[in-house]
Design a protein around this motif. Sequence first.
Motif, PDB file in Angstrom:
ATOM      1  N   VAL A  52       0.849  -1.189   0.000  1.00  0.00           N
ATOM      2  CA  VAL A  52       0.000   0.000   0.000  1.00  0.00           C
ATOM      3  C   VAL A  52       0.887   1.244   0.000  1.00  0.00           C
ATOM      4  CG1 VAL A  52      -1.858   1.273   1.142  1.00  0.00           C
ATOM      5  CG2 VAL A  52      -1.790  -1.225   1.303  1.00  0.00           C
ATOM      6  N   TYR A  53       0.677   2.127  -0.988  1.00  0.00           N
ATOM      7  CA  TYR A  53       1.472   3.345  -1.132  1.00  0.00           C
ATOM      8  C   TYR A  53       0.546   4.563  -1.196  1.00  0.00           C
ATOM      9  CZ  TYR A  53       4.772  -0.197  -2.826  1.00  0.00           C
ATOM     10  OH  TYR A  53       5.560  -1.316  -2.949  1.00  0.00           O
ATOM     11  N   LEU A  54       0.997   5.678  -0.619  1.00  0.00           N
ATOM     12  CA  LEU A  54       0.251   6.935  -0.659  1.00  0.00           C
ATOM     13  C   LEU A  54       1.061   7.971  -1.432  1.00  0.00           C
ATOM     14  CD1 LEU A  54      -2.509   6.964   0.852  1.00  0.00           C
ATOM     15  CD2 LEU A  54      -0.892   5.390   1.955  1.00  0.00           C
ATOM     16  N   TYR A  55       0.401   8.627  -2.409  1.00  0.00           N
ATOM     17  CA  TYR A  55       1.037   9.660  -3.223  1.00  0.00           C
ATOM     18  C   TYR A  55       0.298  10.984  -3.041  1.00  0.00           C
ATOM     19  CZ  TYR A  55       3.337   5.785  -5.693  1.00  0.00           C
ATOM     20  OH  TYR A  55       4.078   4.678  -6.006  1.00  0.00           O
ATOM     21  N   ASN A  56       1.049  12.097  -3.111  1.00  0.00           N
ATOM     22  CA  ASN A  56       0.398  13.414  -3.042  1.00  0.00           C
ATOM     23  C   ASN A  56      -0.064  13.848  -4.424  1.00  0.00           C
ATOM     24  OD1 ASN A  56       2.676  14.377  -4.371  1.00  0.00           O
ATOM     25  ND2 ASN A  56       3.564  15.324  -2.538  1.00  0.00           N
ATOM     26  N   GLU A  57      -0.613  15.069  -4.520  1.00  0.00           N
ATOM     27  CA  GLU A  57      -1.171  15.557  -5.778  1.00  0.00           C
ATOM     28  C   GLU A  57      -0.108  15.731  -6.855  1.00  0.00           C
ATOM     29  OE1 GLU A  57      -4.498  18.586  -5.420  1.00  0.00           O
ATOM     30  OE2 GLU A  57      -3.655  18.686  -3.388  1.00  0.00           O
ATOM     31  N   GLN A  58       1.146  15.890  -6.465  1.00  0.00           N
ATOM     32  CA  GLN A  58       2.239  16.048  -7.421  1.00  0.00           C
ATOM     33  C   GLN A  58       2.802  14.692  -7.879  1.00  0.00           C
ATOM     34  OE1 GLN A  58       2.176  18.004  -4.409  1.00  0.00           O
ATOM     35  NE2 GLN A  58       1.049  19.433  -5.732  1.00  0.00           N
ATOM     36  N   GLY A  59       2.218  13.616  -7.379  1.00  0.00           N
ATOM     37  CA  GLY A  59       2.665  12.287  -7.774  1.00  0.00           C
ATOM     38  C   GLY A  59       3.864  11.775  -7.011  1.00  0.00           C
ATOM     39  N   MET A  60       4.214  12.439  -5.911  1.00  0.00           N
ATOM     40  CA  MET A  60       5.352  12.013  -5.102  1.00  0.00           C
ATOM     41  C   MET A  60       4.914  10.985  -4.059  1.00  0.00           C
ATOM     42  SD  MET A  60       7.226  15.671  -4.414  1.00  0.00           S
ATOM     43  CE  MET A  60       8.354  14.878  -3.264  1.00  0.00           C
ATOM     44  N   LEU A  61       5.703   9.926  -3.913  1.00  0.00           N
ATOM     45  CA  LEU A  61       5.428   8.928  -2.877  1.00  0.00           C
ATOM     46  C   LEU A  61       5.710   9.542  -1.513  1.00  0.00           C
ATOM     47  CD1 LEU A  61       4.806   5.976  -2.042  1.00  0.00           C
ATOM     48  CD2 LEU A  61       7.256   5.509  -2.277  1.00  0.00           C
ATOM     49  N   VAL A  62       4.701   9.586  -0.656  1.00  0.00           N
ATOM     50  CA  VAL A  62       4.876  10.187   0.668  1.00  0.00           C
ATOM     51  C   VAL A  62       4.807   9.164   1.792  1.00  0.00           C
ATOM     52  CG1 VAL A  62       4.056  12.462  -0.042  1.00  0.00           C
ATOM     53  CG2 VAL A  62       2.406  10.770   0.791  1.00  0.00           C
TER      54      VAL A  62
END
Length: 302
Positions: free
Chosen positions: A234-244
Amino acid sequence: MNKICLILASSLLSLLTATLHAQVEPLDILINEILPDPKARGVEFVEVYNRSEKTIDLKSLQIARVIDTDSLINVRPLATKETPFYPKQYMVLSKDGNIVKDHYYTENPTAFIDIAAMPQLPNTGGSIAIISGQTIIDRLDYHEGMHHPLVKNPKGVSLERQSFEEDTNKPGNFTSAAASVGYATPGYRNSQQRTEQHDAIWLSSKTFSPDYDGFEDLLQINYRFQQSGNMVNVYLYNEQGMLVKTLYRNHLLGTSGTLFWDGVSDTGQRLPVGIYLVYVEVYNSVDGIKKYRMSCVLATKF
């Protein structure tokens, strides 16, 4: 009135006594979960399930090791006095139930029976049976190879039954308990018990606000699968497409449950308000990889 009450009480007692003395048939009681290799300072346990419609007296049952194909040794009674075992109830057998409860969550803290001289369960494999007199009610032949292939160290990981309808020793009917439940489910429904519903992953709410006011403080990622043995990333990305945030990687799931995110990044920082992409990969040895994408909003109060 007192005489009527006494008659009713006597009738109920007679009914209960008759019910407790119901004959136990093979497969009325099933071995449902086993922990042969406990954590450090832990204890082994065997969980049994009453799949019948009878209330069975635990005093009529024994647990034993099986050696040399069919010889029974270390035969131990499950109870020394009349103890009702109700339909669809679970019971956990160990030498110290309090230690099991210290190491694992349970939904039913009363479903534990202490057996002082519990038969030993060899770590690498063996056979255990529930018997009534000389009749084998259920028997499990287990070995380390029954664990999920990605469970590298089985210490503290129980083996759970997946189906009540399939033979106890059918290949694949027992597998590792899910990481998402702490690797064991003593006293309640198995994490790997099969479901007839379709596979699905969904969010309880697309908006969450980690301000700890008691309302939607965590993002809840729900899952449900027909088959067990699923691993997840499970991965979370911000609106800029960066993995956070890498929330989970190579994590063994049960057949149903919920994963949580608290809005914190991989560096331990609380992330800003905004839209985030939840990217989930689910994979197993049969179906390959399934990918799910969902968006959520990390919100705050103004």
